[in-house]
Design a protein around this motif. Structure first.
Motif, PDB file in Angstrom:
ATOM      1  N   THR A   1      -1.194   5.869   3.464  1.00 12.44           N
ATOM      2  CA  THR A   1      -1.142   4.398   3.470  1.00 12.44           C
ATOM      3  C   THR A   1      -2.251   3.851   4.368  1.00 12.44           C
ATOM      4  O   THR A   1      -2.968   2.908   4.002  1.00 12.44           O
ATOM      5  CB  THR A   1       0.254   3.923   3.969  1.00 12.44           C
ATOM      6  N   LEU A   2      -2.405   4.477   5.521  1.00 11.79           N
ATOM      7  CA  LEU A   2      -3.441   4.038   6.460  1.00 11.79           C
ATOM      8  C   LEU A   2      -4.829   4.206   5.835  1.00 11.79           C
ATOM      9  O   LEU A   2      -5.716   3.367   6.017  1.00 11.79           O
ATOM     10  CB  LEU A   2      -3.317   4.844   7.760  1.00 11.79           C
TER      11      LEU A   2
ATOM     12  N   SER B   1     -12.266  10.971   6.775  1.00  8.69           N
ATOM     13  CA  SER B   1     -13.599  10.427   6.454  1.00  8.69           C
ATOM     14  C   SER B   1     -13.679   8.951   6.838  1.00  8.69           C
ATOM     15  O   SER B   1     -14.704   8.484   7.345  1.00  8.69           O
ATOM     16  CB  SER B   1     -13.917  10.519   4.962  1.00  8.69           C
ATOM     17  N   GLU B   2     -12.591   8.238   6.580  1.00 10.43           N
ATOM     18  CA  GLU B   2     -12.577   6.810   6.975  1.00 10.43           C
ATOM     19  C   GLU B   2     -12.712   6.686   8.496  1.00 10.43           C
ATOM     20  O   GLU B   2     -13.457   5.844   9.003  1.00 10.43           O
ATOM     21  CB  GLU B   2     -11.260   6.146   6.544  1.00 10.43           C
ATOM     22  N   ILE B   3     -11.963   7.524   9.210  1.00 12.51           N
ATOM     23  CA  ILE B   3     -12.006   7.459  10.680  1.00 12.51           C
ATOM     24  C   ILE B   3     -13.415   7.814  11.155  1.00 12.51           C
ATOM     25  O   ILE B   3     -13.968   7.153  12.037  1.00 12.51           O
ATOM     26  CB  ILE B   3     -10.946   8.406  11.303  1.00 12.51           C
ATOM     27  N   ARG B   4     -14.009   8.825  10.530  1.00 14.99           N
ATOM     28  CA  ARG B   4     -15.362   9.245  10.954  1.00 14.99           C
ATOM     29  C   ARG B   4     -16.344   8.083  10.819  1.00 14.99           C
ATOM     30  O   ARG B   4     -17.088   7.770  11.742  1.00 14.99           O
ATOM     31  CB  ARG B   4     -15.843  10.448  10.129  1.00 14.99           C
TER      32      ARG B   4
ATOM     33  N   LEU C   1       0.838  -1.210   0.000  1.00 15.73           N
ATOM     34  CA  LEU C   1       0.000   0.000   0.000  1.00 15.73           C
ATOM     35  C   LEU C   1       0.874   1.262   0.000  1.00 15.73           C
ATOM     36  O   LEU C   1       0.553   2.257  -0.651  1.00 15.73           O
ATOM     37  CB  LEU C   1      -0.941   0.003   1.213  1.00 15.73           C
ATOM     38  N   LEU C   2       1.964   1.199   0.726  1.00 11.26           N
ATOM     39  CA  LEU C   2       2.890   2.338   0.778  1.00 11.26           C
ATOM     40  C   LEU C   2       3.483   2.593  -0.614  1.00 11.26           C
ATOM     41  O   LEU C   2       3.545   3.737  -1.091  1.00 11.26           O
ATOM     42  CB  LEU C   2       3.995   2.015   1.775  1.00 11.26           C
ATOM     43  N   ALA C   3       3.854   1.509  -1.294  1.00  8.04           N
ATOM     44  CA  ALA C   3       4.415   1.658  -2.653  1.00  8.04           C
ATOM     45  C   ALA C   3       3.350   2.240  -3.581  1.00  8.04           C
ATOM     46  O   ALA C   3       3.640   3.115  -4.396  1.00  8.04           O
ATOM     47  CB  ALA C   3       4.898   0.305  -3.164  1.00  8.04           C
ATOM     48  N   GLU C   4       2.124   1.801  -3.422  1.00  5.90           N
ATOM     49  CA  GLU C   4       1.039   2.351  -4.256  1.00  5.90           C
ATOM     50  C   GLU C   4       0.898   3.849  -4.021  1.00  5.90           C
ATOM     51  O   GLU C   4       0.735   4.620  -4.946  1.00  5.90           O
ATOM     52  CB  GLU C   4      -0.290   1.670  -3.907  1.00  5.90           C
TER      53      GLU C   4
ATOM     54  N   ALA D   1      -9.765   1.997   3.711  1.00  2.00           N
ATOM     55  CA  ALA D   1     -10.731   2.001   2.608  1.00  2.00           C
ATOM     56  C   ALA D   1     -10.839   0.615   1.966  1.00  2.00           C
ATOM     57  O   ALA D   1     -11.909   0.221   1.496  1.00  2.00           O
ATOM     58  CB  ALA D   1     -10.316   3.036   1.573  1.00  2.00           C
ATOM     59  N   GLY D   2      -9.747  -0.141   1.971  1.00  2.00           N
ATOM     60  CA  GLY D   2      -9.760  -1.475   1.368  1.00  2.00           C
ATOM     61  C   GLY D   2     -10.341  -2.542   2.281  1.00  2.00           C
ATOM     62  O   GLY D   2     -10.316  -3.725   1.948  1.00  2.00           O
ATOM     63  N   GLY D   3     -10.827  -2.168   3.441  1.00  2.00           N
ATOM     64  CA  GLY D   3     -11.441  -3.137   4.361  1.00  2.00           C
ATOM     65  C   GLY D   3     -10.424  -3.896   5.208  1.00  2.00           C
ATOM     66  O   GLY D   3     -10.768  -4.798   5.975  1.00  2.00           O
TER      67      GLY D   3
END
Ligand SMILES: Cc1ncc(COP(=O)(O)O)c(C=O)c1O
Length: 465
Positions: free
Chosen positions: A347-348, A152-155, A126-129, A353-355
Motif C-alpha cells: 500500500t505504501l 526502489s521508491e525509497i531509494r 490503495l489498500l483495497a487495490e 509511486a502515485g506521488g
C-alpha cells in the motif's frame, strides 16, 4: 453522591468542579458513569443552575467528562498514567493506544502526530487495490529485505530529498527503529562491543545494544552535536547519532564535524549509525542533507522511518546498509522473515509511486510549521524571560529551558497533569541521573492548533502561580 465542603473559602462552582474531578481521578467515579443532570444536582446541593453548569463546562473542557446529546454528562475514560501522576509512569516515549486511552485536553507528548493527518480514505482505497491486484500474494511471506518496488521508491526518494546515495539492494524495510537495530547488532557483534550514544539521546538504541551485551558510553552533546573528543576518548567503535536533528535537543551537526566523525570511523575501523528520523520536517532554512551522502562508501548505516510524517502505527521504516555488510546480513538472516507487513508495504509503495507521499509531506510540513510557530509565539508571550526555547525550527518538538524554576521535573509534570496536560519527561533521554534539570520537552504534533495557546498559558499558570 457529590458532597461539597462548605467550609472551604472557594466559589461554589470551583468546589463542585474540584469534588467531581477528585472523584474521577481517584477512580471513585468510574469511566462512563452518568453524572447527575444539572437540574437534579442543583436541587441536591441547593445551588443555582449556572453554578453547576459552570463546573460541568470546566470538566468538559478539560476532558474529565464527555457529553452525549440528549442524554447528559458521563465520566471520561482516563489513562492510568493520568489518574496516578508521577514522573515514573508519566508515559513512555511512545504514544501508545491501549484498552485505556489517555484523555488529555492538551497532548504535548513529542511522539504524537496530528490525529487528523493520516490520509484515511486514500489509504483505504490503495489498500483495497492491493488486495484486488493479486490476492494470492497474501498467501505467502514477503521478501526478507522488503518489497522490491517499495525499496526502489525509497531509494529514489532518499537520493532526491536526503542526498542518500545507495542501490536498492542496500535497503532493508523494517518495522521500526528497534527492528533495524536488532538486525544491526549481530552484524556488528563479531568485531564490535562498545557503543557510543548521545547524552541526552534516544533510549531504544542503548537498550537494544545493552541487551546484546554491548557496553554503552554516553557522549555529551553540544550546540554542534556530539562531542568528538569525548567520542575519541571513549574507545567505542560504533556510534549512534542523530546529526540532522539531534534527539532530543534539536542541534544540527555542522558539515565540518560530520566529516570529522566519518574520519573517526575510518580511523578506528568503526561504524556510524545515522538515525534520520524526522529530517523531512524543517521549517527554517533549507533541509540538511544526510551524513551518509557525504561519503556513501563509508561504514554508515542510515536509518529512516515513516513514523513521523505518515503514522507510527504502520510500523514501517527502512535502513540502508553499507555494501560491505550485505553478505553478512544475508548470511545471518537468510532463514528469517521480514517483520514489516507485506500488505502495508504494498500500500505504501502505491502511495509513493502515485506521488501521494510527496504531496502528503508538503501538507504535513505546512500543518506542523503552523503549530510550531504558534507554540513558539505562545511560549514567548506567556513565559517571557522565564524560559528559552532550544532546538526550534524542525521536527515535532522543542525543548523548553525554565530559567528560574526550582521545581523538580516530577513536580512540573504532576502540575501539568493536574491541568490535563500531557508531557514526556526529558530525563528519560539521559543515562546520568538527575540530568536535564529545568528542561521540558514540548511536542506540538498532537495538540490541536487551536489548543496550543491555551495549553501553554495553563502550563505557565501551573508552574509560576
Ligand atoms: C530519535 C528517534 N528515532 C526514531 C524514531 C522512530 O522510531 P520508529 O521508526 O520505531 O517508529 C523516533 C520516534 O519517536 C525517534 O524519536
Amino acid at each position: 453522591m457529590i458532597l461539597i465542603d462548605y467550609k472551604q473559602r472557594q466559589p461554589l462552582h470551583i468546589k463542585i468542579y474540584n469534588r467531581i474531578k477528585s472523584q474521577i481521578t481517584a477512580g471513585t467515579l468510574e469511566p462512563h458513569t452518568k453524572l447527575p443532570s444539572i437540574r437534579s444536582l442543583c436541587a441536591e446541593l441547593a445551588v443555582s443552575h449556572n453554578t453547576v453548569e459552570y463546573a460541568y463546562q470546566q470538566l468538559l473542557a478539560e476532558g474529565y467528562i464527555y457529553s452525549k446529546p440528549k442524554s447528559g454528562y458521563y465520566v471520561s475514560l482516563l489513562d492510568s498514567e493520568f489518574t496516578q501522576p508521577s514522573s515514573q509512569n508519566s508515559g513512555s516515549h511512545l504514544t501508545r493506544l491501549s484498552g485505556k486511552q489517555p484523555v488529555y485536553s492538551f497532548d504535548f507528548h513529542p511522539a504524537s502526530l496530528a490525529p487528523e493527518s493520516f490520509p484515511v480514505s486514500l489509504w483505504r482505497k490503495l489498500l483495497a487495490e492491493c488486495l484486488q491486484d493479486e490476492p494470492r500474494q497474501f498467501a505467502c511471506y514477503g521478501s526478507l529485505q522488503g518489497d522490491w518496488a517499495l525499496r526502489s521508491e525509497i531509494r529514489s526518494y532518499l537520493a532526491r530529498s536526503r542526498g542518500v546515495l545507495c542501490e536498492t539492494e542496500q535497503i532493508v524495510v523494517c518495522s521500526g527503529l528497534q527492528d533495524s537495530l536488532s538486525i544491526i547488532v549481530p552484524i556488528l557483534r563479531p568485531q564490535h562491543s562498545l557503543l557510543a550514544v548521545e547524552e541526552p539521546g534516544h533510549f531504544i538504541p542503548r537498550s537494544v545494544f545493552q541487551n546484546h551485551l554491548f557496553a554503552t558510553t554516553p557522549i555529551p552533546v553540544h550546540n554542534d552535536g556530539l562531542d568528538l573528543s569525548a567520542l575519541q576518548a571513549s574507545q567505542s567503535t560504533v556510534v549512534y547519532v542523530t546529526p540532522s536533528h539531534q534527539f532530543p535537543l534539536g542541534h544540527i551537526m555542522p558539515v565540518a564535524n560530520r566529516l570529522k566523525l566519518i574520519d573517526w570511523a575510518e580511523s578506528v575501523g568503526g561504524v556510524i549509525i545515522e538515525d534520520d528520523y524526522d529530517s523531512e520536517l524543517r521549517y527554517q532554512g533549507s533541509p540538511v542533507p544526510a551524513l551518509q551522502g557525504l561519503r556513501p562508501q563509508a561504514s554508515i548505516i542510515y536509518i529512516g522511518t515513516f513514523s513521523k510524517v505518515l503514522s507510527p502505527a504502520l510500523r514501517v521504516s527502512y535502513m540502508v546498509l553499507p555494501k560491505r555488510m550485505l553478505a553478512r546480513y544475508r548470511q545471518l538472516f537468510y532463514e528469517s522473515a521480514s517483520n514489516a507487513s507485506l500488505l502495508e508495504q504494498r500500500t505504501l509503495c502505491k502511495f509513493m509511486a502515485g506521488g501521494h507521499w510527496e504531496r502528503h509531506l508538503r501538507k504535513m510540513r505546512t500543518i506542523y510549521k503552523k503549530k510550531h510557530d504558534t507554540l513558539i509565539q505562545a511560549v514567548s508571550r506567556n513565559f517571557g524571560d522565564e524560559a528559552v526555547i532550544i532546538g526550534q525550527g524542525a521536527g515535532l518538538h522543542v525543548v523548553l529551558e525554565l530559567l528560574n524554576s526550582v521545581l523538580s521535573e516530577a513536580e512540573l509534570i504532576k502540575r501539568a497533569q493536574a491541568k490535563n496536560i500531557r508531557l514526556f519527561p526529558l530525563s528519560k533521554t539521559y543515562i546520568a541521573k538527575h540530568s536535564g534539570k529545568n528542561l521540558i520537552m514540548l511536542g506540538f504534533g498532537g495538540v490541536g492548533s487551536d489548543k496550543i495557546d491555551r495549553g501553554i498559558e495553563l502550563l505557565y499558570q501551573a508552574w509560576y502561580t
